[in-house]
Scaffold this motif. Sequence first.
Motif, PDB file in Angstrom:
ATOM      1  N   LYS A  80       0.829  -1.213   0.000  1.00 22.35           N
ATOM      2  CA  LYS A  80       0.000   0.000   0.000  1.00 22.35           C
ATOM      3  C   LYS A  80       0.861   1.260   0.000  1.00 22.35           C
ATOM      4  N   ARG A  81       1.887   1.256   0.859  1.00 21.53           N
ATOM      5  CA  ARG A  81       2.764   2.435   0.942  1.00 21.53           C
ATOM      6  C   ARG A  81       3.545   2.651  -0.336  1.00 21.53           C
ATOM      7  N   ALA A  82       3.972   1.560  -0.952  1.00 20.61           N
ATOM      8  CA  ALA A  82       4.729   1.666  -2.197  1.00 20.61           C
ATOM      9  C   ALA A  82       3.882   2.297  -3.298  1.00 20.61           C
ATOM     10  N   ILE A 105       4.680   7.701  -9.775  1.00 24.46           N
ATOM     11  CA  ILE A 105       5.043   6.780 -10.856  1.00 24.46           C
ATOM     12  C   ILE A 105       5.378   7.637 -12.070  1.00 24.46           C
ATOM     13  N   LYS A 106       6.699   7.759 -12.355  1.00 31.51           N
ATOM     14  CA  LYS A 106       7.148   8.645 -13.423  1.00 31.51           C
ATOM     15  C   LYS A 106       8.059   7.978 -14.441  1.00 31.51           C
ATOM     16  N   SER A 107       8.560   6.780 -14.124  1.00 33.06           N
ATOM     17  CA  SER A 107       9.562   6.158 -14.984  1.00 33.06           C
ATOM     18  C   SER A 107       9.318   4.656 -15.100  1.00 33.06           C
ATOM     19  N   SER A 135       8.345  -0.852 -12.721  1.00 30.10           N
ATOM     20  CA  SER A 135       8.937  -2.126 -12.301  1.00 30.10           C
ATOM     21  C   SER A 135       8.728  -2.363 -10.815  1.00 30.10           C
ATOM     22  N   MET A 136       8.820  -1.275 -10.029  1.00 25.65           N
ATOM     23  CA  MET A 136       8.605  -1.386  -8.592  1.00 25.65           C
ATOM     24  C   MET A 136       7.176  -1.833  -8.297  1.00 25.65           C
ATOM     25  N   SER A 139       6.765  -5.429  -9.272  1.00 23.73           N
ATOM     26  CA  SER A 139       7.470  -6.294  -8.329  1.00 23.73           C
ATOM     27  C   SER A 139       6.611  -6.566  -7.104  1.00 23.73           C
ATOM     28  N   TYR A 140       6.004  -5.511  -6.566  1.00 24.34           N
ATOM     29  CA  TYR A 140       5.140  -5.693  -5.402  1.00 24.34           C
ATOM     30  C   TYR A 140       3.876  -6.484  -5.758  1.00 24.34           C
ATOM     31  N   LEU A 141       3.356  -6.238  -6.957  1.00 26.04           N
ATOM     32  CA  LEU A 141       2.175  -6.996  -7.370  1.00 26.04           C
ATOM     33  C   LEU A 141       2.484  -8.492  -7.496  1.00 26.04           C
TER      34      LEU A 141
END
Length: 359
Positions: free
Chosen positions: A283-285, A290-292, A297-298, A301-303
Amino acid sequence: MKRYGNLFEKIVDVKNILEAHKNAKKGKRHYAEVKRFEERPYHYARNIRRMLIEKRYTPSPYVSMHIKDRGKPREILKTRYYPDRIIHHALMQVVQPILEETYIKDTYQSIMGRGTHKAIERVKSWMKDEVATRYCLKIDIRKFYPSVDNETLKALFRKKIKCKETLCLLDTLVDSSKGLPIGNYTSQTLANYYLSFFDHFVKEVLHVKHYARYADDMVFFSDSKENLHVKLEAIRAYLKTLKLEIKGNWQVFETRGRGLDFLGYRLFGNYALLRKKMATKIKRAFLKPIKSAKDISMVMSYLGWTKIASAYNFLRVVLTQQIKEKIRCVAKRLHIKNPLRSWVILAKRQKHKVQLTLF
């Protein structure tokens, strides 16, 4: 047990060293040493070859970094790209497949084709048998990587390898620090190998049918709590021969109703739930900009953590239309495929699974 010789020439082969550079530079193309190597790759590869053949290689001093990993303070030891990281990769490209021959089926960290998701699916399949997995012993090892005994590890190498030059290089790397340095490319493979003979002890001497290990996190199942307590003492005794000690937070508990907290999930026979800490972290992530492509990818990755969890409701709450639109716009601007399409499909398929509960 088969022992391998004539490995050193494969390690110092220029093609192997160039392949090692190719693998070692991933995510590090901005390093000055990487750029320098790229300018004259054959020159530097031959330098490394001569350095190893003439036994002039001495590991560079480590640079210490202190980080927090899952709330725990850890010391990360970084070494130079040239020649150290390239040599680490060149060595592992030849030696790792040999060391992996000792692994049992149910060890999962840093092995091609395995990993967290395979471990979770395997344990879930065992837990469908409520009788055989009624009780679980869960342990991990106190300060595992720093506690690996150098002399014991070097003796274990000689069970699989007889090439003197290769053993000399392995010994040199092992003696570069006390224990295994967290952050070294070689450390995860060598840690797995260090415990691989323990794995065989568990399966072949203690006859634990349902046992899984991810690094030093281990779970043992039985239909009897008393049986697990007896096995715990035998496990302590064996680990003592490896100079290792079980953490004081070990548990023997009944899995029915409670489930098993393992590798970031809470496991039951038919489904897995995300741990509350992991759900909060995701949730925090997602609140970050989200710009790049790196930001996308981040998110992906969490998903990935939700892929094997019953997380339909969680995805519906967290993966808002605003986030989807941001990812779509950034992907379009960068001319890359929108990776979220497949996850929307996955979320729909999970609709009939047990829904996520945060505990």
